[in-house]
Scaffold this active site. Structure first.
Site, PDB file in Angstrom:
ATOM      1  N   ALA A 108     -18.715  18.434  -2.267  1.00 20.79           N
ATOM      2  CA  ALA A 108     -18.194  19.770  -2.553  1.00 20.79           C
ATOM      3  C   ALA A 108     -17.590  20.406  -1.303  1.00 20.79           C
ATOM      4  CB  ALA A 108     -19.308  20.650  -3.102  1.00 20.79           C
ATOM      5  N   LYS A 109     -17.905  19.870  -0.136  1.00 21.18           N
ATOM      6  CA  LYS A 109     -17.367  20.378   1.138  1.00 21.18           C
ATOM      7  C   LYS A 109     -17.451  21.899   1.218  1.00 21.18           C
ATOM      8  CE  LYS A 109     -14.504  16.279   1.873  1.00 21.18           C
ATOM      9  NZ  LYS A 109     -14.836  15.502   0.651  1.00 21.18           N
TER      10      LYS A 109
END
Lengths: 313, 313
Positions: A108-109
């Site tokens: 998901a960074k």
């Protein structure tokens, strides 16, 4: 509670390979029979129908690979593209993979200032207490085993993820050197002391996990290091001997088994190699499979990748 | 198609202030009467009930401020924390704000390699084509006017956002110097040429928008510059004369009107100042309001902020 690194390394040993399957489904590459089945099943809105197709596709892949690989990494962008319905499919995918004993990495960074990062950390790794005042319910939301994090904002944006991971025996992988062609724009900038930004980032990541080294010798604050930059991986592995590496870029993006070798330590441990398109859409790259056999093709691709990696480990 | 910067600057002129209201709802700070109303209304799951409460709260705020401020910026972490249901509330919030004529900025700080960033860009700024082969539907998903982006991955991770923004007359704000205490960990690192990482980032952002300067003199690729770092803002404004600045950190995080002045150009244009907690939970910080009057308190807080900013503009 068992350290995340110990859990992951145990799974790698058990399955005999360090493969992470990237569950990055794209609607236009999913076999027609799955779309038809979903569209015939019910009267869904377009986004819900798309979400049902993604989930059905993923379940097929998971069923075909859960006994031979240790981990999966669904990339949330390919779900968020369908809004709330897509995020539902993301949650269900994580749940299904977990039920099959797979380690789940939420790619998901996420990143933000501390008070906001807390919300992401709780959502992805922890539990949520809803309606604390009355009718309280405590429940997990995404319940991933680990999440990828972008640390451009520095320590206070990462701290909530570290805290939540420690509390629940989970992990995180912080972007150090990413696999994409332009990753050098910022990451390769040279500091006055001769170090690059990615090396400084590596040093920070190493320090963030330093207190929690598991029995396997690694800690739960890992790094994302692209397979497409082997010489930078050599430097980072030297700089961060106790950090797990999550390695994207193998296969479709161009990284080879030789390229990912430096991500492991001398004993061939401490890294997990991701392949997404090369596995989940393997059926498109061979005359041996019909679309009906996409899951079988994915399993075969994992076995081939295992063999390929075994040559260097 | 009108340039995003022209749209935003027109809205700022029309409302007579550059305020962006941060819609960052936290369930434990939302007045009890809204929770009771939702819980009485239907038999919701806990996460759907929470999402309904967020949306009801936001609609109250939007109704109270839409005629006096140009923009709102919902931070997606506070919605994602409730999973798919929260993301539903996020989509509905954006839709409702848009229906009231507000410019919407999706604060999501998304980032990834090119092929993945494309999915985020389509979801947040563009339109989606679902089931291209048959039963094709084309629809927007989040349909925000702009999105915040983290560019640690460099140009190819930003390009899809720029392309989608150009196609639909929308915008993006790339993190340059963030408002949090540890933002210097990476952003203040000094390069060999004497520049800091945030200055290099500023130069890149400036170049990414250079071709598309609107009638107002600004382009659609803006920068996030924290109110808490005024001397860095001076440097960035000088470096990027044509970039819009989205400025978090005013109010609750400590930034004052004097601190945000350097984010504007000499004519007092080109920046939009965000306040979240200080506006939406203003009712908690004064003896003048009951929780029932939370929306009125938010409106009063906007008017007070407008006055405060007017002193320096």
């Amino acid at each position: 509670m068992k350290n995340f690194a110990d859990k992951l390394m145990e799974a790698v040993r058990e399955k005999g390979n360090p493969i992470c399957v990237g569950l990055d489904p794209r609607l236009d590459k999913i076999p027609m029979f799955l779309k038809k089945r979903v569209l015939e099943e019910g009267d869904f809105t377009p986004t819900r129908a798309a979400a049902e197709v993604l989930l059905a596709f993923n379940k097929g892949i998971i069923d075909a690979v859960y006994d031979i690989v240790p981990a999966v990494k669904p990339q949330i962008a390919f779900y968020e593209i369908f809004g709330a319905d897509g995020v539902w499919a993301y949650q269900e995918t994580l749940k299904y993979a977990k039920s099959k004993g797979l380690i789940t990495i939420a790619d998901a960074k996420r990143n933000d200032i501390g008070s906001t990062a807390e919300a992401y950390a709780q959502a992805f790794l922890g539990e949520l207490s809803i309606f604390e005042d009355e009718d309280e319910v405590v429940m997990p939301i995404f319940d991933a085993d680990a999440i990828t994090v972008n640390a451009y904002l520095g320590w206070d944006g990462v701290k909530p993820f570290v805290q939540e991971a420690r509390k629940y025996g989970k992990g995180l992988f912080v972007l150090a050197k990413t696999s994409n062609p332009s990753s050098g724009d910022i990451q390769d900038l040279l500091m006055q002391d001769g170090n690059s930004v990615y090396e400084i980032m590596g040093g920070l990541i190493d320090s963030w996990g330093a207190e929690d080294i598991g029995e396997c010798g690694f800690n739960f604050v890992g790094a994302v290091v692209g397979a497409t930059y082997p010489s930078q991986a050599v430097k980072l592995r030297h700089l961060m001997p106790n950090s797990l590496f999550l390695v994207p870029g193998y296969g479709a993006q161009g990284g080879s088994a030789e390229d990912v070798r430096p991500c492991f330590n001398e004993d061939g441990e401490g890294a997990i190699i991701n392949s997404s398109r090369g596995i989940i859409f393997a059926y498109e790259n061979s005359d041996d499979y019909t679309p009906l056999q996409y899951a079988e093709a994915a399993r075969d691709a994992c076995l081939k990748m295992k063999e390929d990696l075994a040559k260097v480990l």
